[in-house]
Scaffold this active site. Sequence first.
Site, mmCIF file in Angstrom:
data_model
loop_
_atom_site.group_PDB
_atom_site.id
_atom_site.type_symbol
_atom_site.label_atom_id
_atom_site.label_comp_id
_atom_site.label_asym_id
_atom_site.label_seq_id
_atom_site.Cartn_x
_atom_site.Cartn_y
_atom_site.Cartn_z
ATOM 1 N N GLY A 193 7.680 30.445 71.586
ATOM 2 C CA GLY A 193 7.852 31.868 71.281
ATOM 3 C C GLY A 193 9.154 32.376 71.852
ATOM 4 O O GLY A 193 10.089 31.597 72.097
ATOM 5 N N LYS A 235 -4.442 29.412 71.596
ATOM 6 C CA LYS A 235 -4.349 30.847 71.260
ATOM 7 C C LYS A 235 -3.298 30.935 70.160
ATOM 8 O O LYS A 235 -2.089 30.870 70.415
ATOM 9 C CB LYS A 235 -3.924 31.643 72.507
ATOM 10 C CG LYS A 235 -3.331 33.020 72.228
ATOM 11 C CD LYS A 235 -4.363 33.995 71.719
ATOM 12 C CE LYS A 235 -3.725 35.362 71.402
ATOM 13 N NZ LYS A 235 -3.066 35.419 70.075
ATOM 14 N N PRO A 236 -3.743 31.053 68.874
ATOM 15 C CA PRO A 236 -2.755 31.131 67.799
ATOM 16 C C PRO A 236 -2.151 32.531 67.729
ATOM 17 O O PRO A 236 -2.704 33.475 68.281
ATOM 18 C CB PRO A 236 -3.590 30.837 66.550
ATOM 19 C CG PRO A 236 -4.948 31.355 66.884
ATOM 20 C CD PRO A 236 -5.125 31.207 68.380
ATOM 21 N N GLU A 244 9.060 26.373 74.745
ATOM 22 C CA GLU A 244 10.019 26.183 73.648
ATOM 23 C C GLU A 244 10.358 27.584 73.166
ATOM 24 O O GLU A 244 9.550 28.240 72.508
ATOM 25 C CB GLU A 244 9.350 25.315 72.568
ATOM 26 C CG GLU A 244 10.338 24.668 71.646
ATOM 27 C CD GLU A 244 10.550 25.472 70.388
ATOM 28 O OE1 GLU A 244 11.515 26.271 70.378
ATOM 29 O OE2 GLU A 244 9.763 25.324 69.440
ATOM 30 N N CYS A 250 13.248 28.515 64.884
ATOM 31 C CA CYS A 250 14.032 28.591 66.128
ATOM 32 C C CYS A 250 15.300 27.762 66.049
ATOM 33 O O CYS A 250 16.264 28.032 66.766
ATOM 34 C CB CYS A 250 13.210 28.085 67.311
ATOM 35 S SG CYS A 250 11.659 28.918 67.478
ATOM 36 N N GLU A 265 19.575 36.158 67.882
ATOM 37 C CA GLU A 265 18.875 35.378 66.855
ATOM 38 C C GLU A 265 18.438 36.336 65.729
ATOM 39 O O GLU A 265 17.793 37.350 65.989
ATOM 40 C CB GLU A 265 17.644 34.761 67.535
ATOM 41 C CG GLU A 265 16.933 33.735 66.739
ATOM 42 C CD GLU A 265 15.775 33.087 67.539
ATOM 43 O OE1 GLU A 265 15.236 33.723 68.463
ATOM 44 O OE2 GLU A 265 15.418 31.952 67.212
HETATM 45 C C1 SIN Z 1 10.461 26.032 65.550
HETATM 46 O O1 SIN Z 1 10.933 26.912 64.865
HETATM 47 O O2 SIN Z 1 10.260 26.209 66.730
HETATM 48 C C2 SIN Z 1 10.070 24.678 65.004
HETATM 49 C C3 SIN Z 1 11.044 24.027 64.144
HETATM 50 C C4 SIN Z 1 10.861 22.540 64.011
HETATM 51 O O3 SIN Z 1 9.925 21.943 64.546
HETATM 52 O O4 SIN Z 1 11.710 21.947 63.367
#
Ligand code: SIN
Length: 471
Positions: free
Chosen positions: A220, A167-168, A242, A276, A374
């Site tokens: 997400g 599911k993109p 993640e 992230c 964030e």
């Molecule tokens: C992410 O933003 O979750 C991925 C970053 C990465 O794989 O370096």
Amino acid sequence: MYINGKKMGEDLEKIEIMNPATNEVIGKVPNGGEKEAEQAIKAAYEAFLTWSETTAYERAAYLKRLNKLIIEHQEELAQTMTMEMGKPIEESKGEVVYGASFLEWYAEEAKRVYGETIPTHISNKRLQVWKKPVGVVAAITPWNFPLAMITRKIAPALAAGCTVIIKPSKESPLTAIKLMELVEKAGIPEGVVNLVTGSSAKIVGQMMENDKVRKITFTGSTEIGKLLIEQSAKQVKRLSLELGGHAPFIILDDANVEKAVDGVLASKFRNGGQTCVCANRIYVQAGIYEQFVNKFSEKVKGLRVGNSLHEEKVDIGPLINEDGVNKVARHVKDAVEKGALIVTGGNRIEGEGTFYEPTVLRDIDPSMIIMQEETFGPVAPIQKIETDEEAVELANSTEYGLAAYVFTESVSRGTKLVEKLDFGIVGWNDGVPSAAQAPFGGMKESGIGREGGHEGMDAFLETQYVSIGLS
Ligand code: SIN
């Protein structure tokens, strides 16, 4: 959508996909829901019966073919990615290589899923540990890495013998569709990889309700991750999450300042700060604070913002949407109101698209929202610190624990500091630590489990202990 090897969804209502650099509609995808998710799960379930019985060598051959096809289609995949989510084209090309690397690495790793023989305590028994694929996997992926976050999930899943429904994200499904065309070209059997676009609530709702789905893998926000934890409890589904990050970037006074400047640039402005693992809070020791701020700001002033499909040498593209720009603007405004100084940037770029100036803020303190949430944008807040202990305390003062960075030339100081950091990934004199062969994931509220490396493969395997009684 791709279900059981067929293109589906022509008859459904469509969702428009926008280019954030121009606000133009660049494509439409079917607005799928529960029914389509259920069909895809059924297809994946049936395909699992045969795919899980293929040998690791056969699965490796499919993954290698897909790796090769992705590299051959680098330009086309990169163009699509840049159009749908704005990443500069050179970064998109880099993501294609990064995304393909998971297929290559897990093609090899497929052949190294070893069980165990345990010494027995009774002479006519043999004790063994076997490894089995977990079953049908639902992979829920984000917009910021439209290719690599899919391949980081599906490569180990397929290598382990699982089948998948992707599911993109609703912002960047076009790259995923291009990837499915390559999955088909690679000859991966029907139903092994399926793709459903559309309503997250309905599709993910079905994935969580349907007992044929045994594993959820999600990248997400922490907020959605917590909901998935709650929903997965009913059927004790396996989870890999993640989630959000709020990375501290610590620069001690014995650091190589040039290297540190380049490290922060690479980490902070990768994908325009929409990563992230991006540096979010920069802590610089007093002895080199002024020097660092000056050198770093000079480089930031030289970064080019723009639409990389029409302009040369673009370093930073648009933010994903209006909400993204508004969040960045809110963080900058709050910091300035509380006493931060803008060294460079600090404004939205007027005109079409969702562009924001690369920004450096100095004289930052922990009360500012930017040091607590964030930001997901091109803003670098720099706080002065005095001691190593203060650095650790500030770095750990968050519910997040994904990535942290430390720049010091001293092995002793670095080792002591890194040992105290509650983060799943640490870049020590390294601003971009991600790699297919290394475990990626967070401590605390940044997630559960790891992707990449052999840990990423374990996430798709069950352990079966077999005690054999001999006659
Ligand atoms: C992410 O933003 O979750 C991925 C970053 C990465 O794989 O370096």
